[in-house]
Design a protein around this motif. Structure first.
Motif, PDB file in Angstrom:
ATOM      1  N   THR A 161     -52.703  21.827 -12.769  1.00 47.70           N
ATOM      2  CA  THR A 161     -52.815  20.373 -12.642  1.00 47.70           C
ATOM      3  C   THR A 161     -53.554  19.808 -13.856  1.00 47.70           C
ATOM      4  N   ALA A 162     -53.398  18.523 -14.076  1.00 48.46           N
ATOM      5  CA  ALA A 162     -54.024  17.889 -15.236  1.00 48.46           C
ATOM      6  C   ALA A 162     -55.539  17.852 -15.081  1.00 48.46           C
ATOM      7  N   PRO A 163     -56.263  17.837 -16.192  1.00 50.40           N
ATOM      8  CA  PRO A 163     -57.722  17.707 -16.100  1.00 50.40           C
ATOM      9  C   PRO A 163     -58.109  16.342 -15.559  1.00 50.40           C
ATOM     10  N   ALA A 164     -59.343  16.229 -15.133  1.00 41.82           N
ATOM     11  CA  ALA A 164     -59.827  14.963 -14.588  1.00 41.82           C
ATOM     12  C   ALA A 164     -59.801  13.882 -15.661  1.00 41.82           C
ATOM     13  N   GLU A 165     -59.689  12.641 -15.219  1.00 40.21           N
ATOM     14  CA  GLU A 165     -59.698  11.524 -16.178  1.00 40.21           C
ATOM     15  C   GLU A 165     -60.990  11.557 -16.989  1.00 40.21           C
ATOM     16  N   GLY A 166     -60.863  11.249 -18.272  1.00 38.98           N
ATOM     17  CA  GLY A 166     -62.009  11.272 -19.162  1.00 38.98           C
ATOM     18  C   GLY A 166     -62.072  12.523 -20.015  1.00 38.98           C
ATOM     19  N   SER A 167     -61.289  13.557 -19.673  1.00 38.70           N
ATOM     20  CA  SER A 167     -61.251  14.773 -20.479  1.00 38.70           C
ATOM     21  C   SER A 167     -60.566  14.490 -21.812  1.00 38.70           C
ATOM     22  N   ASP A 168     -61.055  15.138 -22.868  1.00 42.32           N
ATOM     23  CA  ASP A 168     -60.420  14.962 -24.172  1.00 42.32           C
ATOM     24  C   ASP A 168     -59.273  15.938 -24.390  1.00 42.32           C
ATOM     25  N   LEU A 169     -59.000  16.815 -23.422  1.00 39.70           N
ATOM     26  CA  LEU A 169     -57.947  17.810 -23.568  1.00 39.70           C
ATOM     27  C   LEU A 169     -56.562  17.183 -23.728  1.00 39.70           C
ATOM     28  N   PRO A 170     -56.176  16.167 -22.918  1.00 40.49           N
ATOM     29  CA  PRO A 170     -54.844  15.576 -23.116  1.00 40.49           C
ATOM     30  C   PRO A 170     -54.642  14.995 -24.513  1.00 40.49           C
ATOM     31  N   THR A 171     -55.680  14.368 -25.066  1.00 43.73           N
ATOM     32  CA  THR A 171     -55.568  13.827 -26.424  1.00 43.73           C
ATOM     33  C   THR A 171     -55.366  14.941 -27.433  1.00 43.73           C
ATOM     34  N   ARG A 172     -56.116  16.012 -27.275  1.00 39.51           N
ATOM     35  CA  ARG A 172     -55.965  17.155 -28.173  1.00 39.51           C
ATOM     36  C   ARG A 172     -54.564  17.764 -28.053  1.00 39.51           C
ATOM     37  N   LEU A 173     -54.080  17.870 -26.830  1.00 44.58           N
ATOM     38  CA  LEU A 173     -52.747  18.428 -26.621  1.00 44.58           C
ATOM     39  C   LEU A 173     -51.670  17.518 -27.203  1.00 44.58           C
ATOM     40  N   ASP A 174     -51.852  16.202 -27.091  1.00 45.39           N
ATOM     41  CA  ASP A 174     -50.881  15.281 -27.677  1.00 45.39           C
ATOM     42  C   ASP A 174     -50.808  15.451 -29.193  1.00 45.39           C
ATOM     43  N   GLU A 175     -51.952  15.616 -29.840  1.00 44.92           N
ATOM     44  CA  GLU A 175     -51.968  15.834 -31.290  1.00 44.92           C
ATOM     45  C   GLU A 175     -51.204  17.105 -31.645  1.00 44.92           C
ATOM     46  N   ILE A 176     -51.410  18.137 -30.863  1.00 43.69           N
ATOM     47  CA  ILE A 176     -50.738  19.416 -31.116  1.00 43.69           C
ATOM     48  C   ILE A 176     -49.237  19.285 -30.896  1.00 43.69           C
ATOM     49  N   MET A 177     -48.843  18.638 -29.797  1.00 39.39           N
ATOM     50  CA  MET A 177     -47.423  18.532 -29.478  1.00 39.39           C
ATOM     51  C   MET A 177     -46.669  17.679 -30.490  1.00 39.39           C
ATOM     52  N   VAL A 178     -47.326  16.656 -31.036  1.00 41.05           N
ATOM     53  CA  VAL A 178     -46.678  15.839 -32.069  1.00 41.05           C
ATOM     54  C   VAL A 178     -46.262  16.721 -33.242  1.00 41.05           C
ATOM     55  N   LEU A 179     -47.164  17.600 -33.673  1.00 41.93           N
ATOM     56  CA  LEU A 179     -46.857  18.492 -34.793  1.00 41.93           C
ATOM     57  C   LEU A 179     -45.837  19.551 -34.401  1.00 41.93           C
ATOM     58  N   LEU A 180     -45.984  20.125 -33.214  1.00 35.12           N
ATOM     59  CA  LEU A 180     -45.042  21.158 -32.780  1.00 35.12           C
ATOM     60  C   LEU A 180     -43.623  20.611 -32.684  1.00 35.12           C
ATOM     61  N   LYS A 181     -43.478  19.347 -32.288  1.00 29.99           N
ATOM     62  CA  LYS A 181     -42.154  18.730 -32.216  1.00 29.99           C
ATOM     63  C   LYS A 181     -41.620  18.387 -33.605  1.00 29.99           C
ATOM     64  N   LYS A 182     -42.519  18.028 -34.518  1.00 33.00           N
ATOM     65  CA  LYS A 182     -42.101  17.609 -35.854  1.00 33.00           C
ATOM     66  C   LYS A 182     -41.562  18.781 -36.670  1.00 33.00           C
ATOM     67  N   ILE A 183     -42.129  19.968 -36.477  1.00 28.08           N
ATOM     68  CA  ILE A 183     -41.771  21.117 -37.315  1.00 28.08           C
ATOM     69  C   ILE A 183     -40.286  21.478 -37.203  1.00 28.08           C
ATOM     70  N   PRO A 184     -39.710  21.625 -36.003  1.00 31.46           N
ATOM     71  CA  PRO A 184     -38.267  21.928 -35.943  1.00 31.46           C
ATOM     72  C   PRO A 184     -37.402  20.858 -36.594  1.00 31.46           C
ATOM     73  N   GLU A 185     -37.813  19.587 -36.469  1.00 32.50           N
ATOM     74  CA  GLU A 185     -37.053  18.512 -37.098  1.00 32.50           C
ATOM     75  C   GLU A 185     -37.095  18.647 -38.617  1.00 32.50           C
ATOM     76  N   ARG A 186     -38.265  18.966 -39.147  1.00 30.67           N
ATOM     77  CA  ARG A 186     -38.385  19.140 -40.601  1.00 30.67           C
ATOM     78  C   ARG A 186     -37.545  20.323 -41.073  1.00 30.67           C
ATOM     79  N   PHE A 187     -37.550  21.407 -40.303  1.00 30.69           N
ATOM     80  CA  PHE A 187     -36.761  22.564 -40.698  1.00 30.69           C
ATOM     81  C   PHE A 187     -35.269  22.256 -40.656  1.00 30.69           C
TER      82      PHE A 187
END
Length: 393
Positions: free
Chosen positions: A309-335
């Protein structure tokens, strides 16, 4: 007289047609609500976004709500699909099902999309849930639209140029089952699956480039690399080691000239290769191999450890994961763009995109070097090795 009585009866055809109309109207409005939520999540997908809606009901798990609603909707749809193709046609039974749909699972699906806020569940999960809910709503609308308003049971089949009710029911079942499976994977499981899908995309690009190179008489240095996928899951470090060892075995095949003449196309690497496209291709393939290992390791060593389940509101984990996923999605497109640059034999574009691709790889590795709740672990050391080997390649 009897016909008039049936028509005016609140359980008769008039009532059924009125309810069909209002149900279709409700589904259309719910589709608009979910589409707007998904679009808003796309607009706020950048990590720097600050204004995101808060969860109005943090005590409710949106994935569980979506799963329960989809399961109930599937059961109602099954009964509905049988009622509209079998005699005697029973408006009252159909009315009962439509009322149950409109009072429970349909608004439940929209509510699930609404409370799955990106600030708690990540943009990736919020968007993916919205897409799946939209599909269920769309297929439900199609099935409700098949209900005959004339009181005559359908003879199933694409009589009006569309699909028959059985086909509609099948696609609705599939949409519901997909939504239930999505909910069952949970928070970490969906991010892990998404990463594995992106890894497969990178592998597809690698295989396409490899085949393109082989069509021009490419050497066989990468022939055995794709044989090791199962072993990689047991030992990522060994996978990196195998790739670096293969660098020393690289040779250009003697059949280059013959195949160039046979292909006779500017989209293949020319025999003299004045722009050193092949050298760039070999370097790219080696690095692509390492990148697939990165995705695999990220899924196994980072995302697999995330909670269901998702972390409690106020956790910085979702923001960190969003930053990671943006890059992970961008890499296949660049390739994908890099592959096009190779096909066009454009050394300037190849070099530019190669730099961008591997800069993104370094960046995502840097974001993942620390565990979710600490400073260093075994994967941290692996990331350092990965960065070193990408530079060598």
């Amino acid at each position: 007289m009897s016909s008039s009585t049936t028509t005016n009866n609140p359980t008769g055809l008039d009532a059924l047609n009125n309810l069909i109309t209002s149900t279709l109207d409700l589904i259309t409005r719910l589709e608009t609500v979910v589409a707007n939520i998904t679009a808003e999540n796309q607009r706020t997908s950048a990590p720097s976004s600050t204004e995101e809606p808060s969860n109005p009901h943090p005590e409710i798990n949106p994935l569980s709500l979506a799963s329960d609603s989809a399961t109930l909707l599937r059961a109602h749809a099954t009964k509905l699909s049988l009622l509209i193709i079998n005699e005697p046609f029973t408006p009252s039974a159909i009315i009962s099902i439509l009322r149950q749909l409109t009072s429970g699972p349909l608004p439940g699906l929209a509510s699930a999309a609404q409370i799955c806020v990106a600030s708690q569940w990540t943009t990736t999960i919020s968007q993916d849930l919205g897409y799946r809910i939209s599909r269920v709503l769309r297929e439900t609308r199609a099935l409700v639209g098949k209900i005959p308003g004339d009181g005559k049971a359908l003879k199933d089949g694409p009589a009006k140029g569309g699909r028959g009710s059985i086909a509609n029911t099948g696609t609705l079942w599939a949409a519901c089952d997909e939504l239930v499976a999505f909910a069952k994977r949970g928070f970490g499981g969906n991010l892990m699956k998404k990463t594995e899908e992106m890894r497969d995309t990178v592998k597809d690009v690698m295989e396409e480039l490899k085949e393109w190179g082989e069509e021009t008489g490419s050497d066989d240095e990468d022939e055995d690399e794709e044989e090791d996928d199962d072993e990689e899951e047991d030992d990522d470090d060994e996978g990196v080691k195998q790739v670096t060892q293969s660098l020393e075995a690289t040779k250009i095949a003697d059949t280059q000239a013959m195949l160039d003449d046979l292909m006779n196309s500017s989209s293949y690497i020319p025999r003299d290769d004045p722009n050193k496209i092949r050298e760039r291709l070999e370097s790219c393939l080696r690095r692509l191999r390492l990148v697939t290992l990165l995705y695999q390791a990220v899924a196994k060593r980072r995302f697999k450890s995330l909670p269901h389940t998702a972390p409690a509101e106020g956790s910085d984990l979702p923001t960190r994961l969003d930053e990671i996923m943006v890059l992970l999605k961008k890499i296949p497109e660049r390739f994908g763009s890099l592959a096009l640059a190779f096909y066009e034999l454009d050394p300037v574009e190849i070099d530019k995109l190669m730099d961008q691709c591997f800069f993104d790889c370094f960046a995502v590795a840097e974001l993942l070097i620390k565990p979710w709740d600490g400073e260093k672990d075994e994967f941290s050391d692996w990331v350092v090795k990965f960065q070193t080997e990408v530079k060598k390649a």
